[in-house]
Design a protein around this motif. Structure first.
Motif, PDB file in Angstrom:
ATOM      1  N   ARG A 163       0.827  -1.211   0.000  1.00  0.00           N
ATOM      2  CA  ARG A 163       0.000   0.000   0.000  1.00  0.00           C
ATOM      3  C   ARG A 163       0.864   1.265   0.000  1.00  0.00           C
ATOM      4  O   ARG A 163       0.673   2.164  -0.817  1.00  0.00           O
ATOM      5  CB  ARG A 163      -0.923  -0.007   1.220  1.00  0.00           C
ATOM      6  CG  ARG A 163      -1.909   1.163   1.250  1.00  0.00           C
ATOM      7  CD  ARG A 163      -2.760   1.118   2.526  1.00  0.00           C
ATOM      8  NE  ARG A 163      -3.413  -0.161   2.701  1.00  0.00           N
ATOM      9  CZ  ARG A 163      -4.552  -0.516   2.109  1.00  0.00           C
ATOM     10  NH1 ARG A 163      -5.161   0.346   1.311  1.00  0.00           N
ATOM     11  NH2 ARG A 163      -5.077  -1.700   2.320  1.00  0.00           N
ATOM     12  N   ALA A 189       3.094   1.588  -3.258  1.00  0.00           N
ATOM     13  CA  ALA A 189       2.295   1.956  -4.427  1.00  0.00           C
ATOM     14  C   ALA A 189       1.903   3.434  -4.381  1.00  0.00           C
ATOM     15  O   ALA A 189       1.947   4.131  -5.404  1.00  0.00           O
ATOM     16  CB  ALA A 189       1.048   1.077  -4.505  1.00  0.00           C
ATOM     17  N   ARG A 238      -4.777   3.671  -9.840  1.00  0.00           N
ATOM     18  CA  ARG A 238      -4.308   2.979  -8.647  1.00  0.00           C
ATOM     19  C   ARG A 238      -5.204   1.781  -8.342  1.00  0.00           C
ATOM     20  O   ARG A 238      -6.339   1.708  -8.772  1.00  0.00           O
ATOM     21  CB  ARG A 238      -4.279   3.936  -7.454  1.00  0.00           C
ATOM     22  CG  ARG A 238      -3.520   5.228  -7.716  1.00  0.00           C
ATOM     23  CD  ARG A 238      -3.646   6.211  -6.556  1.00  0.00           C
ATOM     24  NE  ARG A 238      -3.121   7.526  -6.892  1.00  0.00           N
ATOM     25  CZ  ARG A 238      -2.206   8.184  -6.185  1.00  0.00           C
ATOM     26  NH1 ARG A 238      -1.702   7.635  -5.098  1.00  0.00           N
ATOM     27  NH2 ARG A 238      -1.799   9.383  -6.567  1.00  0.00           N
ATOM     28  N   GLY A 239      -4.666   0.849  -7.581  1.00  0.00           N
ATOM     29  CA  GLY A 239      -5.463  -0.265  -7.093  1.00  0.00           C
ATOM     30  C   GLY A 239      -5.841  -1.281  -8.150  1.00  0.00           C
ATOM     31  O   GLY A 239      -6.899  -1.903  -8.066  1.00  0.00           O
ATOM     32  N   HIS A 296      -2.622  -3.687  -5.309  1.00  0.00           N
ATOM     33  CA  HIS A 296      -2.053  -2.342  -5.177  1.00  0.00           C
ATOM     34  C   HIS A 296      -1.334  -1.903  -6.452  1.00  0.00           C
ATOM     35  O   HIS A 296      -0.496  -0.990  -6.405  1.00  0.00           O
ATOM     36  CB  HIS A 296      -1.090  -2.300  -3.984  1.00  0.00           C
ATOM     37  CG  HIS A 296      -1.758  -2.531  -2.674  1.00  0.00           C
ATOM     38  ND1 HIS A 296      -2.743  -1.702  -2.178  1.00  0.00           N
ATOM     39  CD2 HIS A 296      -1.603  -3.521  -1.751  1.00  0.00           C
ATOM     40  CE1 HIS A 296      -3.163  -2.159  -1.018  1.00  0.00           C
ATOM     41  NE2 HIS A 296      -2.500  -3.264  -0.726  1.00  0.00           N
TER      42      HIS A 296
END
Length: 448
Positions: free
Chosen positions: A51, A54, A70-71, A75
């Motif tokens: 997390r 990233a 993102r995600g 991540h």
């Protein structure tokens, strides 16, 4: 964090054979890149838990004008910078670290631990160089974003989670990576290794092996350690399987075919297990490395056959289950893309700093982003180049035991060692230059 043995020995613009030609503007870029690397190294995160890493990477790219997603697949980070008509080139790096206790002794060494499945602390370390890969890609992206007058096309940047578990690339693809960004024409990546920093190495054809990880479960009636004859002992069958695995290579495989079969872990699965109990379940993890899909499949069948035979030889046989927990194909160098990238590296570093690379039994999920992996996700025709990046500083290389490169290579801490530590300045300088020049070799020059 720069020591004397890490400083460039050759001035910019030297015409001597093998001279390193410093990328314009690199000196200005290196302080921030070094800060990023040191921060990543000091704050590693395990596969699937990246997390903070990233977020740091995504924020960096957003500052440089990239459109950042993102995600993805956990991540994962994917960023796009459009710069007119032209090809799409993707630079890929990894986010994750390993459950290793660092023993490098440097001031920025990781002291991070996370709770393990049993509640005990698990140390975490960037023992494979992913922090360096990420910092180099971030720096290359910043350089290319600032130098848009020198290229045209679409620059894509991916920070991939969970490479160490070989699950991150497929997770990003299944989460629609190539539907959410411009599908690349070419994917480029590099990996640090224990040869002299300042050098890069290219393979012809095969770069890294394909791999398959098997989880072999043995389950039976446990019981009291004083009465083993009343139990179906899973641990005994698992231990027997471990001792027999070597025969797959030694007695079932053509010596000309490179194959590695390793038992990587064996544990009992009973909660609160004590020494006066025979466990009711044992779990064995086996990793197979080979340079063809057929060899991987044959070895997997052999592992299962041996496990069932060992269990079946007991008076009270435990039950056997076999699950394939991960698989990755052989990393192959696309000949045309690799030739162009190698030529760019020779021009940037000089011929003496660009060398060959023999295929090794390490593995990657990089192939899933190209070739057959991309084809399965509706994106055929994506090609890739993958090269190795030297990470050993001159002083460390000179002090390593051995009279030749091969002997020194074997004596130095390798990837996944608790003492693995890239030479900061030379690795970042060379890795950033290698990525920029490789990208420019594929991106179309902007017309005046």
């Amino acid at each position: 964090m720069t020591s004397d043995d890490e400083r460039p020995r050759t001035p910019e613009g030297s015409g001597r054979p093998g001279a390193r030609r410093v990328l314009p503007g690199l000196a200005t870029l290196l302080p921030a890149t070094t800060e990023l690397y040191l921060d990543l190294h000091s704050h590693p995160e395990l596969s699937g838990a990246e997390r903070r890493t990233a977020a740091r990477f995504a924020d960096w790219l957003a500052e440089d004008g990239f459109h950042v997603l993102r995600g993805i697949g956990g991540h994962g980070v994917a960023a796009t910078l459009s710069n007119g008509e032209g090809p799409a080139v993707l630079l890929r790096a990894e986010l994750d670290a390993l459950p290793v206790a660092e023993r490098t002794g440097v001031p920025y060494a990781s002291t991070v631990t996370v709770p393990g499945p049993d509640g005990r602390p698990v140390p975490v370390m960037h023992a494979c160089g992913h922090d360096a890969h990420l910092a180099c890609v971030a720096a290359a992206a910043r350089w290319l974003a600032a130098g848009r007058d020198s290229w045209r096309g679409t620059l894509l940047v991916v920070g991939q989670p969970a490479e160490e578990t070989l699950s991150g690339a497929v997770a990003m693809l299944e989460d629609g990576l190539y539907d959410r960004i411009t599908p690349p024409d070419v994917v480029l990546a590099q990996h640090t290794a224990s040869f002299p920093a300042g050098m890069v190495a290219h393979a012809d054809g095969r770069v890294l092996a394909g791999s398959l990880t098997l989880e072999v479960g043995f389950e039976g009636e446990g019981g009291h350690a004083a009465t083993p004859h009343l139990t179906a002992d899973p641990l005994l069958a698992a231990a027997g399987t471990v001792t027999r695995l070597s025969t797959i290579v030694a007695r079932e495989t053509d010596p000309a075919e490179r194959l590695v079969v390793s038992a990587s872990s064996l544990r009992t699965a009973d909660a609160g297990h004590t020494g006066n109990m025979i466990a009711s379940r044992a779990v064995l993890h086996v990793t197979v490395r080979a340079f063809s899909e057929a060899a991987l499949d044959r070895a997997a069948l052999a592992v299962e056959r041996i496990a069932r035979a060992e269990a079946g030889s007991a008076a009270m046989p435990p039950r056997v289950t076999v699950a394939r927990s991960s698989r990755s194909g052989v990393t192959l160098a696309d000949p045309d893309v690799t030739a162009a990238v190698r030529s760019a590296h020779v021009a940037a570093f000089g011929p003496s700093r660009v060398t060959g690379w023999p295929a090794t039994s390490a593995t990657e999920d990089f192939p899933l982003l190209t070739g057959a992996g991309a084809h399965l996700h509706g994106r055929p025709g994506i090609r890739g180049a993958y090269w190795m990046l030297g990470a050993v500083g001159p002083a460390q290389w000179a002090a390593a035991p051995g009279t030749g490169a091969a002997e020194k290579f074997r004596s130095l801490p390798g990837n996944h060692s608790p003492r693995y530590l890239p030479s900061v300045r030379l690795t970042l300088e060379t890795g950033t230059t290698a990525l920029v020049t490789a990208a420019l070799a594929r991106l179309t020059d902007r017309a005046d």
